[in-house]
Design a protein around this motif. Structure first.
Motif, PDB file in Angstrom:
ATOM      1  N   ARG A  92      37.069 132.124  51.707  1.00 29.12           N
ATOM      2  CA  ARG A  92      36.693 132.475  50.345  1.00 29.12           C
ATOM      3  C   ARG A  92      37.337 133.803  49.972  1.00 29.12           C
ATOM      4  O   ARG A  92      37.035 134.839  50.566  1.00 29.12           O
ATOM      5  N   PRO A  93      38.223 133.800  48.990  1.00 30.47           N
ATOM      6  CA  PRO A  93      38.797 135.059  48.515  1.00 30.47           C
ATOM      7  C   PRO A  93      37.760 135.872  47.741  1.00 30.47           C
ATOM      8  O   PRO A  93      36.923 135.316  47.038  1.00 30.47           O
ATOM      9  N   ASP A  94      37.824 137.162  47.896  1.00 26.90           N
ATOM     10  CA  ASP A  94      36.965 138.078  47.148  1.00 26.90           C
ATOM     11  C   ASP A  94      37.897 139.089  46.476  1.00 26.90           C
ATOM     12  O   ASP A  94      38.351 140.043  47.110  1.00 26.90           O
ATOM     13  N   LEU A  95      38.199 138.856  45.218  1.00 26.05           N
ATOM     14  CA  LEU A  95      39.174 139.678  44.514  1.00 26.05           C
ATOM     15  C   LEU A  95      38.602 140.997  44.021  1.00 26.05           C
ATOM     16  O   LEU A  95      39.354 141.880  43.632  1.00 26.05           O
ATOM     17  N   THR A  96      37.288 141.171  44.063  1.00 26.00           N
ATOM     18  CA  THR A  96      36.693 142.429  43.627  1.00 26.00           C
ATOM     19  C   THR A  96      36.881 143.533  44.658  1.00 26.00           C
ATOM     20  O   THR A  96      36.861 144.702  44.308  1.00 26.00           O
ATOM     21  N   ARG A  97      37.127 143.177  45.936  1.00 28.34           N
ATOM     22  CA  ARG A  97      37.216 144.208  46.987  1.00 28.34           C
ATOM     23  C   ARG A  97      38.620 144.608  47.374  1.00 28.34           C
ATOM     24  O   ARG A  97      38.746 145.769  47.735  1.00 28.34           O
ATOM     25  N   PRO A  98      39.651 144.035  47.436  1.00 31.34           N
ATOM     26  CA  PRO A  98      40.109 142.668  47.708  1.00 31.34           C
ATOM     27  C   PRO A  98      39.978 142.318  49.195  1.00 31.34           C
ATOM     28  O   PRO A  98      40.286 143.128  50.066  1.00 31.34           O
TER      29      PRO A  98
END
Length: 143
Positions: A92-98
């Motif tokens: 799962r990518p998490d683009l807010t952190r990245p």
């Protein structure tokens, strides 16, 4: 040419990771000479953030994870598994952190989770594309 100089070191450079040379003997023992490294990165385990750093190496056939203890910086082989023996592989990518979180169930039934942090979102998508190619057999292109 051995697997280290042929595929591991270029994958390290591509990832922008700093990998000490003391990891190399473990990598050489775990990876066959004809198996190409496609992803190398440092990661952590979300359920045990103080357990130390991990080095994740993904080849076309194996997943190798090496743990470095936090205080004494000792290296331990955490996981060395053929990809065919993994089930329920998800990421799962998490683009807010990245960042990108990857999870897989090993043959012994243990659910392994790893969190990889990146400097930018472009790196997240590049690594996600590699995971998709290796585990799903899809060739993805970034637009």
């Amino acid at each position: 040419m051995d697997v280290i100089s042929r595929t591991f070191l270029p994958a390290v450079i591509d990832a922008g990771a700093v990998i000490p040379s003391r990891h190399l003997p473990i990598v050489e023992r775990c990876v066959d000479a004809d198996d190409d490294a496609v992803l190398v990165t440092r990661c952590q385990r979300p359920e045990a953030p103080l357990a130390g750093d991990y080095l994740l190496l993904l080849t076309r056939r194996r997943l190798v994870v090496i743990r470095e203890t936090p205080v004494l910086h000792r290296l331990r082989l955490h996981l060395n598994v053929n990809l065919r023996h993994l089930s329920n592989v998800t990421w799962r990518p998490d683009l807010t952190r990245p960042a990108l979180e990857m999870a897989a169930t090993a043959v012994d039934g243990v659910r392994e989770r790893f969190r990889m942090r990146f400097s930018d979102t472009e790196s997240v998508w590049r690594f996600e594309s590699v995971l998709r190619e290796v585990f799903l057999g899809e060739r993805a292109t970034l637009a």
